[in-house]
Motif scaffolding. Structure first.
Motif, mmCIF file in Angstrom:
data_model
loop_
_atom_site.group_PDB
_atom_site.id
_atom_site.type_symbol
_atom_site.label_atom_id
_atom_site.label_comp_id
_atom_site.label_asym_id
_atom_site.label_seq_id
_atom_site.Cartn_x
_atom_site.Cartn_y
_atom_site.Cartn_z
ATOM 1 N N ARG A 286 41.308 34.300 41.949
ATOM 2 C CA ARG A 286 40.147 33.412 41.799
ATOM 3 C C ARG A 286 38.886 34.224 42.029
ATOM 4 O O ARG A 286 38.810 34.996 42.985
ATOM 5 C CB ARG A 286 40.213 32.254 42.800
ATOM 6 C CG ARG A 286 41.490 31.428 42.644
ATOM 7 C CD ARG A 286 41.725 30.513 43.829
ATOM 8 N NE ARG A 286 43.080 29.957 43.767
ATOM 9 C CZ ARG A 286 43.370 28.694 43.491
ATOM 10 N NH1 ARG A 286 42.405 27.825 43.281
ATOM 11 N NH2 ARG A 286 44.623 28.298 43.436
ATOM 12 N N CYS A 287 37.890 34.005 41.171
ATOM 13 C CA CYS A 287 36.663 34.793 41.244
ATOM 14 C C CYS A 287 35.452 33.924 40.936
ATOM 15 O O CYS A 287 35.572 32.823 40.404
ATOM 16 C CB CYS A 287 36.716 35.972 40.269
ATOM 17 S SG CYS A 287 37.978 37.194 40.674
ATOM 18 N N SER A 288 34.290 34.460 41.236
ATOM 19 C CA SER A 288 33.050 33.711 41.077
ATOM 20 C C SER A 288 32.616 33.570 39.627
ATOM 21 O O SER A 288 31.833 32.678 39.296
ATOM 22 C CB SER A 288 31.933 34.371 41.888
ATOM 23 O OG SER A 288 31.810 35.735 41.528
ATOM 24 N N THR A 289 33.094 34.456 38.746
ATOM 25 C CA THR A 289 32.773 34.359 37.319
ATOM 26 C C THR A 289 34.009 34.687 36.496
ATOM 27 O O THR A 289 34.957 35.323 36.987
ATOM 28 C CB THR A 289 31.643 35.330 36.914
ATOM 29 O OG1 THR A 289 32.130 36.681 37.014
ATOM 30 C CG2 THR A 289 30.403 35.153 37.801
ATOM 31 N N ASP A 290 33.992 34.307 35.234
ATOM 32 C CA ASP A 290 35.107 34.611 34.334
ATOM 33 C C ASP A 290 35.276 36.114 34.163
ATOM 34 O O ASP A 290 36.409 36.624 34.158
ATOM 35 C CB ASP A 290 34.881 33.951 32.975
ATOM 36 C CG ASP A 290 34.847 32.434 33.062
ATOM 37 O OD1 ASP A 290 35.818 31.850 33.552
ATOM 38 O OD2 ASP A 290 33.834 31.837 32.637
ATOM 39 N N ASP A 291 34.163 36.844 34.029
ATOM 40 C CA ASP A 291 34.246 38.299 33.866
ATOM 41 C C ASP A 291 34.821 38.951 35.117
ATOM 42 O O ASP A 291 35.628 39.889 35.015
ATOM 43 C CB ASP A 291 32.861 38.881 33.556
ATOM 44 C CG ASP A 291 32.387 38.559 32.147
ATOM 45 O OD1 ASP A 291 33.226 38.149 31.313
ATOM 46 O OD2 ASP A 291 31.177 38.704 31.882
ATOM 47 N N ALA A 292 34.408 38.459 36.279
ATOM 48 C CA ALA A 292 34.923 39.029 37.524
ATOM 49 C C ALA A 292 36.418 38.805 37.649
ATOM 50 O O ALA A 292 37.151 39.680 38.140
ATOM 51 C CB ALA A 292 34.192 38.419 38.719
ATOM 52 N N LEU A 293 36.900 37.658 37.192
ATOM 53 C CA LEU A 293 38.335 37.378 37.241
ATOM 54 C C LEU A 293 39.094 38.348 36.344
ATOM 55 O O LEU A 293 40.105 38.944 36.758
ATOM 56 C CB LEU A 293 38.603 35.941 36.803
ATOM 57 C CG LEU A 293 40.072 35.524 36.730
ATOM 58 C CD1 LEU A 293 40.732 35.572 38.099
ATOM 59 C CD2 LEU A 293 40.209 34.120 36.121
ATOM 60 N N ALA A 294 38.619 38.521 35.123
ATOM 61 C CA ALA A 294 39.288 39.430 34.182
ATOM 62 C C ALA A 294 39.293 40.861 34.726
ATOM 63 O O ALA A 294 40.307 41.571 34.629
ATOM 64 C CB ALA A 294 38.594 39.385 32.822
ATOM 65 N N GLU A 295 38.182 41.288 35.315
ATOM 66 C CA GLU A 295 38.090 42.649 35.844
ATOM 67 C C GLU A 295 39.026 42.844 37.033
ATOM 68 O O GLU A 295 39.685 43.890 37.153
ATOM 69 C CB GLU A 295 36.641 42.952 36.241
ATOM 70 C CG GLU A 295 35.690 43.069 35.058
ATOM 71 C CD GLU A 295 34.236 43.078 35.477
ATOM 72 O OE1 GLU A 295 33.979 43.145 36.713
ATOM 73 O OE2 GLU A 295 33.359 43.005 34.599
ATOM 74 N N LEU A 296 39.099 41.855 37.919
ATOM 75 C CA LEU A 296 39.959 41.973 39.095
ATOM 76 C C LEU A 296 41.423 42.066 38.685
ATOM 77 O O LEU A 296 42.165 42.944 39.164
ATOM 78 C CB LEU A 296 39.747 40.782 40.023
ATOM 79 C CG LEU A 296 40.659 40.721 41.252
ATOM 80 C CD1 LEU A 296 40.448 41.941 42.149
ATOM 81 C CD2 LEU A 296 40.431 39.432 42.034
ATOM 82 N N VAL A 297 41.865 41.182 37.800
ATOM 83 C CA VAL A 297 43.262 41.193 37.368
ATOM 84 C C VAL A 297 43.573 42.500 36.636
ATOM 85 O O VAL A 297 44.658 43.070 36.806
ATOM 86 C CB VAL A 297 43.564 39.974 36.478
ATOM 87 C CG1 VAL A 297 44.967 40.064 35.885
ATOM 88 C CG2 VAL A 297 43.411 38.692 37.276
ATOM 89 N N GLN A 298 42.626 43.022 35.862
ATOM 90 C CA GLN A 298 42.859 44.276 35.158
ATOM 91 C C GLN A 298 43.005 45.441 36.135
ATOM 92 O O GLN A 298 43.874 46.311 35.962
ATOM 93 C CB GLN A 298 41.721 44.562 34.177
ATOM 94 C CG GLN A 298 42.000 45.737 33.252
ATOM 95 C CD GLN A 298 43.233 45.518 32.395
ATOM 96 O OE1 GLN A 298 43.319 44.537 31.679
ATOM 97 N NE2 GLN A 298 44.201 46.425 32.492
ATOM 98 N N ARG A 299 42.183 45.469 37.198
ATOM 99 C CA ARG A 299 42.289 46.553 38.180
ATOM 100 C C ARG A 299 43.636 46.503 38.895
ATOM 101 O O ARG A 299 44.281 47.536 39.129
ATOM 102 C CB ARG A 299 41.147 46.467 39.190
ATOM 103 C CG ARG A 299 39.810 46.948 38.656
ATOM 104 C CD ARG A 299 38.828 47.208 39.768
ATOM 105 N NE ARG A 299 38.512 45.978 40.509
ATOM 106 C CZ ARG A 299 37.531 45.150 40.202
ATOM 107 N NH1 ARG A 299 36.767 45.404 39.146
ATOM 108 N NH2 ARG A 299 37.303 44.067 40.930
#
Length: 406
Positions: A286-299
Protein backbone atom coordinates in the motif's frame (compact mmCIF):
# COMPACT_ATOMS: atom_id res chain seq x y z
CA UNK A 1 -39.75 -2.95 18.59
CA UNK A 2 -36.39 -3.03 16.79
CA UNK A 3 -33.27 -3.56 18.88
CA UNK A 4 -31.19 -0.50 19.76
CA UNK A 5 -27.47 -0.19 19.04
CA UNK A 6 -26.25 -1.80 22.25
CA UNK A 7 -28.70 -4.71 22.01
CA UNK A 8 -27.74 -5.36 18.39
CA UNK A 9 -24.05 -5.21 19.28
CA UNK A 10 -24.52 -7.67 22.13
CA UNK A 11 -26.40 -10.07 19.83
CA UNK A 12 -23.52 -10.09 17.33
CA UNK A 13 -20.73 -10.47 19.90
CA UNK A 14 -20.71 -14.30 20.18
CA UNK A 15 -21.19 -15.10 16.47
CA UNK A 16 -18.03 -16.60 14.98
CA UNK A 17 -15.89 -15.76 18.01
CA UNK A 18 -12.95 -17.96 18.94
CA UNK A 19 -12.98 -19.18 22.55
CA UNK A 20 -9.18 -19.23 22.49
CA UNK A 21 -8.03 -15.90 21.02
CA UNK A 22 -11.26 -13.93 21.34
CA UNK A 23 -10.94 -13.07 17.65
CA UNK A 24 -13.54 -13.61 14.95
CA UNK A 25 -13.76 -16.16 12.13
CA UNK A 26 -16.64 -14.89 10.02
CA UNK A 27 -15.46 -16.04 6.61
CA UNK A 28 -17.92 -15.58 3.75
CA UNK A 29 -20.43 -18.32 2.99
CA UNK A 30 -19.67 -20.19 6.20
CA UNK A 31 -22.08 -20.82 9.08
CA UNK A 32 -21.20 -17.69 11.14
CA UNK A 33 -21.49 -15.36 8.16
CA UNK A 34 -24.75 -17.00 7.09
CA UNK A 35 -26.09 -16.51 10.62
CA UNK A 36 -25.19 -12.82 10.39
CA UNK A 37 -27.00 -12.46 7.06
CA UNK A 38 -30.14 -13.96 8.63
CA UNK A 39 -29.74 -11.60 11.60
CA UNK A 40 -29.57 -8.62 9.22
CA UNK A 41 -32.73 -9.78 7.44
CA UNK A 42 -34.60 -10.07 10.75
CA UNK A 43 -33.48 -6.62 11.90
CA UNK A 44 -34.57 -5.04 8.62
CA UNK A 45 -37.97 -6.74 8.69
CA UNK A 46 -38.47 -5.56 12.28
CA UNK A 47 -38.11 -2.04 10.85
CA UNK A 48 -40.51 -2.67 7.99
CA UNK A 49 -37.77 -2.71 5.37
CA UNK A 50 -37.84 -5.00 2.34
CA UNK A 51 -34.58 -6.92 1.99
CA UNK A 52 -33.11 -7.86 -1.38
CA UNK A 53 -30.42 -10.55 -1.55
CA UNK A 54 -28.53 -11.11 -4.79
CA UNK A 55 -27.15 -14.51 -5.94
CA UNK A 56 -23.79 -14.05 -4.14
CA UNK A 57 -25.25 -12.81 -0.83
CA UNK A 58 -24.98 -9.04 -1.22
CA UNK A 59 -27.95 -7.49 0.58
CA UNK A 60 -29.75 -4.15 0.57
CA UNK A 61 -32.84 -2.95 2.42
CA UNK A 62 -34.62 0.28 1.51
CA UNK A 63 -36.55 2.81 3.62
CA UNK A 64 -38.76 4.82 1.26
CA UNK A 65 -41.65 6.29 3.26
CA UNK A 66 -42.68 8.82 0.58
CA UNK A 67 -42.46 6.30 -2.30
CA UNK A 68 -39.85 8.38 -4.13
CA UNK A 69 -38.41 7.06 -7.39
CA UNK A 70 -35.32 9.27 -7.11
CA UNK A 71 -31.87 7.63 -6.76
CA UNK A 72 -31.33 6.91 -3.08
CA UNK A 73 -28.71 7.35 -0.40
CA UNK A 74 -27.01 4.07 0.46
CA UNK A 75 -25.10 3.25 3.64
CA UNK A 76 -23.85 0.04 5.25
CA UNK A 77 -20.67 -2.04 5.15
CA UNK A 78 -19.86 -5.77 5.50
CA UNK A 79 -20.23 -8.57 8.05
CA UNK A 80 -17.34 -10.91 7.15
CA UNK A 81 -14.00 -10.80 8.95
CA UNK A 82 -10.35 -11.60 8.38
CA UNK A 83 -9.02 -14.75 10.04
CA UNK A 84 -8.93 -14.13 13.79
CA UNK A 85 -10.12 -10.57 13.24
CA UNK A 86 -11.72 -7.90 15.38
CA UNK A 87 -15.38 -7.31 16.13
CA UNK A 88 -15.72 -3.82 14.64
CA UNK A 89 -14.29 -3.98 11.12
CA UNK A 90 -17.46 -4.12 9.00
CA UNK A 91 -20.23 -4.93 11.48
CA UNK A 92 -19.92 -1.50 13.11
CA UNK A 93 -21.02 0.10 9.84
CA UNK A 94 -24.01 -2.21 9.48
CA UNK A 95 -25.25 -1.90 13.07
CA UNK A 96 -24.69 1.88 12.99
CA UNK A 97 -26.68 2.15 9.75
CA UNK A 98 -29.71 0.43 11.28
CA UNK A 99 -29.41 2.55 14.43
CA UNK A 100 -29.09 5.72 12.31
CA UNK A 101 -32.39 4.90 10.56
CA UNK A 102 -33.98 4.54 13.99
CA UNK A 103 -32.53 7.93 14.98
CA UNK A 104 -33.98 9.58 11.88
CA UNK A 105 -37.42 8.11 12.56
CA UNK A 106 -37.25 9.33 16.15
CA UNK A 107 -36.59 12.82 14.80
CA UNK A 108 -39.68 12.55 12.60
CA UNK A 109 -37.53 12.95 9.49
CA UNK A 110 -39.07 11.94 6.15
CA UNK A 111 -36.46 11.54 3.41
CA UNK A 112 -37.21 12.97 -0.03
CA UNK A 113 -35.34 10.02 -1.57
CA UNK A 114 -34.93 6.39 -0.44
CA UNK A 115 -32.31 5.45 2.15
CA UNK A 116 -30.81 1.97 1.84
CA UNK A 117 -28.74 -0.19 4.18
CA UNK A 118 -26.36 -2.57 2.43
CA UNK A 119 -24.20 -5.55 3.36
CA UNK A 120 -21.53 -6.53 0.83
CA UNK A 121 -20.13 -10.08 0.76
CA UNK A 122 -16.45 -11.09 1.06
CA UNK A 123 -15.12 -7.59 1.63
CA UNK A 124 -11.97 -8.81 3.34
CA UNK A 125 -10.94 -11.33 0.71
CA UNK A 126 -10.05 -13.69 3.56
CA UNK A 127 -11.49 -16.77 1.87
CA UNK A 128 -11.13 -16.29 -1.89
CA UNK A 129 -8.20 -13.89 -1.91
CA UNK A 130 -9.90 -10.99 -3.70
CA UNK A 131 -10.88 -8.06 -1.48
CA UNK A 132 -14.30 -6.45 -1.98
CA UNK A 133 -15.46 -9.40 -4.07
CA UNK A 134 -19.17 -8.74 -3.49
CA UNK A 135 -19.06 -5.03 -4.27
CA UNK A 136 -16.83 -5.64 -7.31
CA UNK A 137 -19.48 -7.98 -8.73
CA UNK A 138 -22.28 -5.54 -7.87
CA UNK A 139 -20.42 -2.64 -9.51
CA UNK A 140 -19.59 -4.61 -12.63
CA UNK A 141 -15.87 -4.34 -11.89
CA UNK A 142 -15.43 -8.14 -11.85
CA UNK A 143 -17.05 -10.49 -14.40
CA UNK A 144 -18.65 -13.67 -13.07
CA UNK A 145 -16.61 -15.66 -15.60
CA UNK A 146 -13.49 -14.74 -13.62
CA UNK A 147 -15.05 -14.91 -10.19
CA UNK A 148 -16.40 -18.41 -10.69
CA UNK A 149 -12.85 -19.73 -11.10
CA UNK A 150 -11.74 -18.51 -7.66
CA UNK A 151 -10.84 -21.22 -5.13
CA UNK A 152 -10.27 -20.99 -1.39
CA UNK A 153 -7.36 -22.52 0.56
CA UNK A 154 -9.11 -25.89 0.63
CA UNK A 155 -9.67 -25.93 -3.12
CA UNK A 156 -13.39 -25.12 -2.90
CA UNK A 157 -14.61 -23.21 -5.94
CA UNK A 158 -16.73 -20.10 -5.34
CA UNK A 159 -19.89 -21.56 -6.98
CA UNK A 160 -19.69 -24.56 -4.64
CA UNK A 161 -19.27 -22.31 -1.59
CA UNK A 162 -22.33 -20.32 -2.65
CA UNK A 163 -24.39 -23.47 -3.10
CA UNK A 164 -23.38 -24.72 0.37
CA UNK A 165 -24.62 -21.41 1.80
CA UNK A 166 -27.99 -21.64 0.05
CA UNK A 167 -27.04 -19.15 -2.68
CA UNK A 168 -25.91 -19.52 -6.26
CA UNK A 169 -25.57 -17.87 -9.65
CA UNK A 170 -27.76 -19.33 -12.39
CA UNK A 171 -27.09 -19.05 -16.11
CA UNK A 172 -28.21 -15.66 -17.30
CA UNK A 173 -28.09 -13.98 -13.87
CA UNK A 174 -26.97 -10.35 -14.04
CA UNK A 175 -24.99 -9.65 -10.86
CA UNK A 176 -24.49 -5.96 -11.59
CA UNK A 177 -26.59 -3.60 -9.48
CA UNK A 178 -28.23 -0.71 -11.38
CA UNK A 179 -26.14 1.75 -9.35
CA UNK A 180 -26.72 4.81 -11.55
CA UNK A 181 -30.50 4.39 -11.35
CA UNK A 182 -30.73 3.48 -7.67
CA UNK A 183 -27.82 5.10 -5.80
CA UNK A 184 -27.00 8.81 -5.78
CA UNK A 185 -24.59 8.67 -2.83
CA UNK A 186 -22.95 5.98 -0.70
CA UNK A 187 -21.80 6.71 2.87
CA UNK A 188 -19.88 3.97 4.68
CA UNK A 189 -19.18 4.17 8.40
CA UNK A 190 -16.16 2.18 9.59
CA UNK A 191 -14.00 1.81 12.66
CA UNK A 192 -10.71 3.64 12.12
CA UNK A 193 -7.84 1.27 11.41
CA UNK A 194 -5.12 3.42 12.88
CA UNK A 195 -4.53 6.17 15.46
CA UNK A 196 -5.16 9.39 13.55
CA UNK A 197 -8.38 10.21 15.42
CA UNK A 198 -6.77 9.26 18.75
CA UNK A 199 -3.95 11.70 18.08
CA UNK A 200 -6.45 14.42 17.12
CA UNK A 201 -8.71 13.80 20.11
CA UNK A 202 -11.74 13.33 17.82
CA UNK A 203 -14.44 10.66 18.06
CA UNK A 204 -15.39 10.86 14.37
CA UNK A 205 -13.59 11.71 11.15
CA UNK A 206 -14.39 11.90 7.42
CA UNK A 207 -12.31 10.20 4.72
CA UNK A 208 -10.40 12.15 2.10
CA UNK A 209 -8.91 9.23 0.17
CA UNK A 210 -7.96 5.54 0.12
CA UNK A 211 -4.36 4.70 -0.62
CA UNK A 212 -3.78 2.47 -3.65
CA UNK A 213 -3.05 -1.12 -2.67
CA UNK A 214 -2.49 -4.52 -4.16
CA UNK A 215 -2.04 -8.22 -3.43
CA UNK A 216 0.73 -10.03 -5.26
CA UNK A 217 1.51 -13.75 -5.26
CA UNK A 218 5.21 -14.67 -5.25
CA UNK A 219 5.86 -18.26 -6.37
CA UNK A 220 9.37 -19.44 -5.48
CA UNK A 221 10.33 -22.84 -6.97
CA UNK A 222 13.33 -24.91 -5.90
CA UNK A 223 14.36 -28.52 -5.44
CA UNK A 224 13.03 -30.76 -2.65
CA UNK A 225 15.73 -32.70 -0.85
CA UNK A 226 16.77 -34.26 2.45
CA UNK A 227 17.39 -31.79 5.28
CA UNK A 228 20.16 -33.92 6.73
CA UNK A 229 22.06 -35.41 3.83
CA UNK A 230 22.09 -32.43 1.45
CA UNK A 231 25.15 -30.21 1.86
CA UNK A 232 24.38 -26.52 2.29
CA UNK A 233 26.34 -25.73 -0.87
CA UNK A 234 24.26 -28.19 -2.89
CA UNK A 235 20.83 -26.84 -1.97
CA UNK A 236 18.29 -25.12 -4.21
CA UNK A 237 16.13 -23.78 -1.40
CA UNK A 238 13.19 -21.47 -2.23
CA UNK A 239 12.71 -20.71 1.47
CA UNK A 240 15.95 -18.74 1.45
CA UNK A 241 14.80 -16.73 -1.56
CA UNK A 242 11.49 -16.02 0.15
CA UNK A 243 13.15 -15.05 3.45
CA UNK A 244 15.39 -12.50 1.73
CA UNK A 245 12.39 -11.15 -0.20
CA UNK A 246 10.40 -10.63 3.01
CA UNK A 247 13.33 -8.70 4.51
CA UNK A 248 13.72 -6.70 1.30
CA UNK A 249 10.03 -5.76 1.32
CA UNK A 250 10.32 -4.48 4.88
CA UNK A 251 13.44 -2.44 4.08
CA UNK A 252 12.16 -0.96 0.82
CA UNK A 253 8.85 0.10 2.39
CA UNK A 254 10.58 1.69 5.38
CA UNK A 255 12.92 3.67 3.13
CA UNK A 256 9.99 5.46 1.46
CA UNK A 257 7.53 5.44 4.39
CA UNK A 258 5.05 3.17 2.59
CA UNK A 259 3.60 -0.28 3.50
CA UNK A 260 4.67 -3.80 2.50
CA UNK A 261 3.67 -7.01 4.29
CA UNK A 262 4.12 -10.71 3.68
CA UNK A 263 1.39 -12.12 5.91
CA UNK A 264 0.65 -15.50 4.34
CA UNK A 265 2.83 -18.31 2.99
CA UNK A 266 2.24 -21.83 1.70
CA UNK A 267 5.11 -24.34 1.66
CA UNK A 268 5.45 -27.70 -0.09
CA UNK A 269 6.02 -30.37 1.01
CA UNK A 270 5.95 -28.56 4.37
CA UNK A 271 8.01 -31.16 6.23
CA UNK A 272 10.36 -30.45 9.11
CA UNK A 273 13.11 -32.66 7.66
CA UNK A 274 12.73 -31.65 4.01
CA UNK A 275 14.06 -28.77 1.94
CA UNK A 276 10.98 -27.20 0.29
CA UNK A 277 10.28 -27.63 -3.39
CA UNK A 278 8.03 -24.60 -3.45
CA UNK A 279 7.17 -21.55 -1.36
CA UNK A 280 4.20 -19.37 -2.27
CA UNK A 281 3.92 -16.06 -0.44
CA UNK A 282 1.45 -13.20 -0.71
CA UNK A 283 2.60 -9.58 -0.57
CA UNK A 284 0.20 -6.84 0.54
CA UNK A 285 1.53 -3.44 -0.58
CA UNK A 286 0.00 0.00 0.00
CA UNK A 287 1.35 3.40 -0.98
CA UNK A 288 0.38 7.05 -1.05
CA UNK A 289 0.21 7.19 -4.86
CA UNK A 290 -0.28 4.75 -7.74
CA UNK A 291 3.25 5.44 -9.03
CA UNK A 292 4.73 4.85 -5.59
CA UNK A 293 2.94 1.50 -5.37
CA UNK A 294 4.25 0.37 -8.76
CA UNK A 295 7.79 1.48 -7.88
CA UNK A 296 7.77 -0.26 -4.49
CA UNK A 297 6.52 -3.58 -5.88
CA UNK A 298 9.06 -3.37 -8.72
CA UNK A 299 11.96 -2.81 -6.28
CA UNK A 300 10.86 -5.79 -4.17
CA UNK A 301 10.47 -7.94 -7.29
CA UNK A 302 13.90 -6.95 -8.60
CA UNK A 303 15.58 -7.90 -5.34
CA UNK A 304 13.68 -11.18 -5.22
CA UNK A 305 14.72 -12.01 -8.79
CA UNK A 306 18.35 -11.19 -8.05
CA UNK A 307 18.34 -13.47 -5.01
CA UNK A 308 16.60 -16.24 -6.98
CA UNK A 309 19.45 -16.11 -9.53
CA UNK A 310 22.00 -16.56 -6.75
CA UNK A 311 20.01 -19.37 -5.07
CA UNK A 312 19.33 -21.20 -8.31
CA UNK A 313 15.58 -20.94 -7.67
CA UNK A 314 12.83 -19.68 -9.95
CA UNK A 315 10.43 -16.81 -9.31
CA UNK A 316 7.05 -15.87 -10.77
CA UNK A 317 5.08 -12.85 -9.55
CA UNK A 318 1.33 -12.52 -10.18
CA UNK A 319 -0.76 -9.45 -9.34
CA UNK A 320 -3.93 -11.01 -7.92
CA UNK A 321 -5.68 -7.70 -7.28
CA UNK A 322 -4.64 -4.08 -7.57
CA UNK A 323 -6.86 -1.19 -6.51
CA UNK A 324 -5.96 2.30 -7.68
CA UNK A 325 -6.04 5.31 -5.39
CA UNK A 326 -9.48 6.66 -4.53
CA UNK A 327 -10.08 10.35 -3.86
CA UNK A 328 -13.47 10.87 -2.31
CA UNK A 329 -15.57 13.82 -3.42
CA UNK A 330 -13.90 16.73 -1.52
CA UNK A 331 -17.02 18.90 -1.58
CA UNK A 332 -19.09 16.07 -0.10
CA UNK A 333 -16.43 15.37 2.54
CA UNK A 334 -16.34 19.04 3.58
CA UNK A 335 -20.14 19.20 3.74
CA UNK A 336 -20.40 16.15 5.99
CA UNK A 337 -17.50 17.29 8.18
CA UNK A 338 -18.77 20.85 8.74
CA UNK A 339 -20.83 22.50 11.48
CA UNK A 340 -21.00 19.96 14.27
CA UNK A 341 -21.05 20.41 18.01
CA UNK A 342 -17.45 21.11 19.02
CA UNK A 343 -16.43 22.15 15.51
CA UNK A 344 -15.78 20.48 12.17
CA UNK A 345 -14.80 16.82 12.10
CA UNK A 346 -11.27 16.15 10.80
CA UNK A 347 -10.83 14.93 7.23
CA UNK A 348 -8.26 12.12 7.08
CA UNK A 349 -6.81 9.57 4.65
CA UNK A 350 -7.10 5.81 5.10
CA UNK A 351 -4.62 3.15 4.05
CA UNK A 352 -7.24 0.36 4.22
CA UNK A 353 -9.43 -0.78 1.34
CA UNK A 354 -13.22 -0.56 1.56
CA UNK A 355 -16.35 -1.25 -0.48
CA UNK A 356 -16.72 2.54 -0.66
CA UNK A 357 -13.65 2.61 -2.88
CA UNK A 358 -15.22 0.17 -5.33
CA UNK A 359 -18.44 2.17 -5.56
CA UNK A 360 -16.49 5.41 -5.95
CA UNK A 361 -14.52 3.91 -8.85
CA UNK A 362 -17.87 2.89 -10.39
CA UNK A 363 -18.96 6.53 -10.47
CA UNK A 364 -21.05 6.72 -7.29
CA UNK A 365 -20.61 9.87 -5.19
CA UNK A 366 -19.08 8.40 -2.06
CA UNK A 367 -18.00 9.35 1.47
CA UNK A 368 -16.74 7.55 4.56
CA UNK A 369 -17.04 8.22 8.27
CA UNK A 370 -14.57 6.78 10.79
CA UNK A 371 -15.10 6.07 14.49
CA UNK A 372 -12.13 6.37 16.84
CA UNK A 373 -10.27 3.18 17.73
CA UNK A 374 -8.37 3.77 21.01
CA UNK A 375 -5.88 0.95 20.43
CA UNK A 376 -5.23 1.86 16.81
CA UNK A 377 -5.13 -1.92 16.19
CA UNK A 378 -7.22 -3.59 13.50
CA UNK A 379 -7.50 -7.02 11.86
CA UNK A 380 -6.83 -8.35 15.35
CA UNK A 381 -8.84 -9.24 18.49
CA UNK A 382 -7.43 -6.03 20.03
CA UNK A 383 -9.52 -3.89 17.65
CA UNK A 384 -12.04 -1.88 19.65
CA UNK A 385 -14.14 1.25 20.04
CA UNK A 386 -16.01 2.63 23.04
CA UNK A 387 -19.80 2.51 23.13
CA UNK A 388 -19.77 6.28 23.68
CA UNK A 389 -17.79 6.86 20.48
CA UNK A 390 -19.94 4.35 18.59
CA UNK A 391 -23.06 6.29 19.56
CA UNK A 392 -21.40 9.51 18.38
CA UNK A 393 -20.81 7.67 15.12
CA UNK A 394 -24.51 6.72 14.91
CA UNK A 395 -25.47 10.38 15.34
CA UNK A 396 -22.86 11.42 12.78
CA UNK A 397 -24.21 8.93 10.25
CA UNK A 398 -27.82 9.99 10.94
CA UNK A 399 -26.85 13.65 10.44
CA UNK A 400 -25.08 12.77 7.18
CA UNK A 401 -28.02 10.78 5.83
CA UNK A 402 -30.41 13.59 6.75
CA UNK A 403 -28.31 16.15 4.92
CA UNK A 404 -28.18 13.95 1.82
CA UNK A 405 -31.81 12.79 1.78
CA UNK A 406 -33.63 16.04 2.54
Amino acid sequence: MPDDFERMWADLAPVGRSAGSGGYFRQPWTTPETELRHWFTEQCRARGLDVETDPVGNQVAWWNPVASDRPGVLTGSHLDSVLDGGAYDGPLGVVSALAALDRLRERGFLPSRPIGVSVFAEEEGSRFGLACLGSRLAAGALPWERARELRDRDGVFLPDALEAAGLGVADGDDLTWPLAERVATFVELHVEQGRDLVDRGAAVGVASEIWPHGRYRFDFAGEANHAGTTRMADRVDPMLTYAMTALAANKQARLVDQRATFGRIDVAPNGTNAIPSRVTAWLDARCSTDDALAELVQRITDQAADRADRDGTRLQVTAESVSASVSFDPELARMLAADHEGGDWPIIATMAGHDAGILSAAGVRTAMLFVRNPTGVSHSPAETASIADCLVGVSALADSLERLAR
